[in-house]
Motif scaffolding. Sequence first.
Motif, PDB file in Angstrom:
ATOM      1  N   UNK A  76      10.834   6.736  -2.453  1.00 18.25           N
ATOM      2  CA  UNK A  76      11.451   7.858  -1.757  1.00 18.25           C
ATOM      3  C   UNK A  76      10.356   8.777  -1.221  1.00 18.25           C
ATOM      4  N   UNK A  77      10.749   9.776  -0.479  1.00 18.89           N
ATOM      5  CA  UNK A  77       9.799  10.730   0.080  1.00 18.89           C
ATOM      6  C   UNK A  77       9.025  11.425  -1.035  1.00 18.89           C
ATOM      7  N   UNK A  78       9.683  11.657  -2.162  1.00 21.85           N
ATOM      8  CA  UNK A  78       9.036  12.337  -3.289  1.00 21.85           C
ATOM      9  C   UNK A  78       8.303  11.365  -4.214  1.00 21.85           C
ATOM     10  N   UNK A  79       8.362  10.078  -3.925  1.00 22.65           N
ATOM     11  CA  UNK A  79       7.616   9.091  -4.690  1.00 22.65           C
ATOM     12  C   UNK A  79       8.369   8.386  -5.790  1.00 22.65           C
ATOM     13  N   UNK A  80       9.654   8.706  -5.975  1.00 20.24           N
ATOM     14  CA  UNK A  80      10.410   8.006  -7.021  1.00 20.24           C
ATOM     15  C   UNK A  80      10.820   6.624  -6.533  1.00 20.24           C
ATOM     16  N   UNK A  81      11.081   5.727  -7.485  1.00 23.61           N
ATOM     17  CA  UNK A  81      11.473   4.369  -7.137  1.00 23.61           C
ATOM     18  C   UNK A  81      12.929   4.350  -6.685  1.00 23.61           C
ATOM     19  N   UNK A  82      13.197   3.644  -5.599  1.00 22.79           N
ATOM     20  CA  UNK A  82      14.560   3.519  -5.095  1.00 22.79           C
ATOM     21  C   UNK A  82      15.287   2.361  -5.753  1.00 22.79           C
ATOM     22  N   UNK A  83      16.492   2.118  -5.286  1.00 25.29           N
ATOM     23  CA  UNK A  83      17.293   0.997  -5.783  1.00 25.29           C
ATOM     24  C   UNK A  83      16.802  -0.300  -5.140  1.00 25.29           C
ATOM     25  N   UNK A  84      16.984  -1.419  -5.838  1.00 26.28           N
ATOM     26  CA  UNK A  84      16.638  -2.725  -5.279  1.00 26.28           C
ATOM     27  C   UNK A  84      17.641  -3.078  -4.193  1.00 26.28           C
ATOM     28  N   UNK A  97       0.811  -1.221   0.000  1.00 23.94           N
ATOM     29  CA  UNK A  97       0.000   0.000   0.000  1.00 23.94           C
ATOM     30  C   UNK A  97       0.845   1.272   0.000  1.00 23.94           C
ATOM     31  N   UNK A  98       2.039   1.230   0.610  1.00 20.24           N
ATOM     32  CA  UNK A  98       2.899   2.421   0.661  1.00 20.24           C
ATOM     33  C   UNK A  98       3.700   2.625  -0.627  1.00 20.24           C
ATOM     34  N   UNK A  99       3.485   1.750  -1.631  1.00 19.31           N
ATOM     35  CA  UNK A  99       4.185   1.872  -2.905  1.00 19.31           C
ATOM     36  C   UNK A  99       5.468   1.075  -2.985  1.00 19.31           C
ATOM     37  N   UNK A 100       5.886   0.468  -1.884  1.00 29.89           N
ATOM     38  CA  UNK A 100       7.095  -0.345  -1.921  1.00 29.89           C
ATOM     39  C   UNK A 100       6.795  -1.673  -2.610  1.00 29.89           C
ATOM     40  N   UNK A 101       7.848  -2.318  -3.081  1.00 27.31           N
ATOM     41  CA  UNK A 101       7.706  -3.569  -3.828  1.00 27.31           C
ATOM     42  C   UNK A 101       8.665  -4.611  -3.270  1.00 27.31           C
ATOM     43  N   UNK A 102       8.279  -5.881  -3.445  1.00 30.58           N
ATOM     44  CA  UNK A 102       9.160  -6.994  -3.104  1.00 30.58           C
ATOM     45  C   UNK A 102       9.013  -8.048  -4.190  1.00 30.58           C
ATOM     46  N   UNK A 103      10.144  -8.568  -4.627  1.00 30.12           N
ATOM     47  CA  UNK A 103      10.161  -9.632  -5.622  1.00 30.12           C
ATOM     48  C   UNK A 103      10.870 -10.827  -5.010  1.00 30.12           C
ATOM     49  N   UNK A 104      10.224 -11.989  -5.076  1.00 28.19           N
ATOM     50  CA  UNK A 104      10.821 -13.229  -4.595  1.00 28.19           C
ATOM     51  C   UNK A 104      10.869 -14.202  -5.761  1.00 28.19           C
TER      52      UNK A 104
END
Length: 189
Positions: free
Chosen positions: A44-52, A19-26
């Motif tokens: 990130x705080x501004x909504x951009x995708x971070x590094x894996x 829900x917070x926009x984070x992702x997990x891949x298994x």
Amino acid sequence: GQSTTRVNGGRKKVHTTFDDGSEMVEEYDEVTNELMVRKRRMRSVLGSEGEWEYLVGQAPQQWNGGSNQQEAVMKESTQNPIFMRKDTKSHFEWRVRNLMYPADVYDVSIDQSDRKIVIRTSNKKYYKRIAVPELDALNDALDESRMSWKHLNNTLIVSYAKPAAVLSAEEEDRKEVKKISSTSFGPLK
């Protein structure tokens, strides 16, 4: 979160968006159902995708200055220690490759105040603090009797026996993964 799966190249990949926009891949081996890779990415705080961030497994090797080895300008030395986590069904396992010192140089211990496994060498050439997020989530303390280590073929292998609570949680996760319908992707014809 929302999960989708697909099978590709002998691996079952489960992609979960929270829900917070984070992702997990298994990624699981299709035959043995063993976890091969677990990585997560936070917004990130501004909504951009971070590094894996790789929690289990190893990130593919990146080449600087080009898309492949032939075009590469610079790459990391293959003699540097390489740290990765590779769990088994009953143990958390961390491997540090390219450590060529004799076994009596290594000191592997538990720092109870910081809740981390500590690897250090008496010659001060390598130092690493390892968190165990599964135990932190359960608020379970690290137990020295569950930990073991060995040094073989220039690789230091640190194992920690999984507590019963972690084993049951992983079994539930495997059952949930089996319930999710998957799409198979094969080679194009």
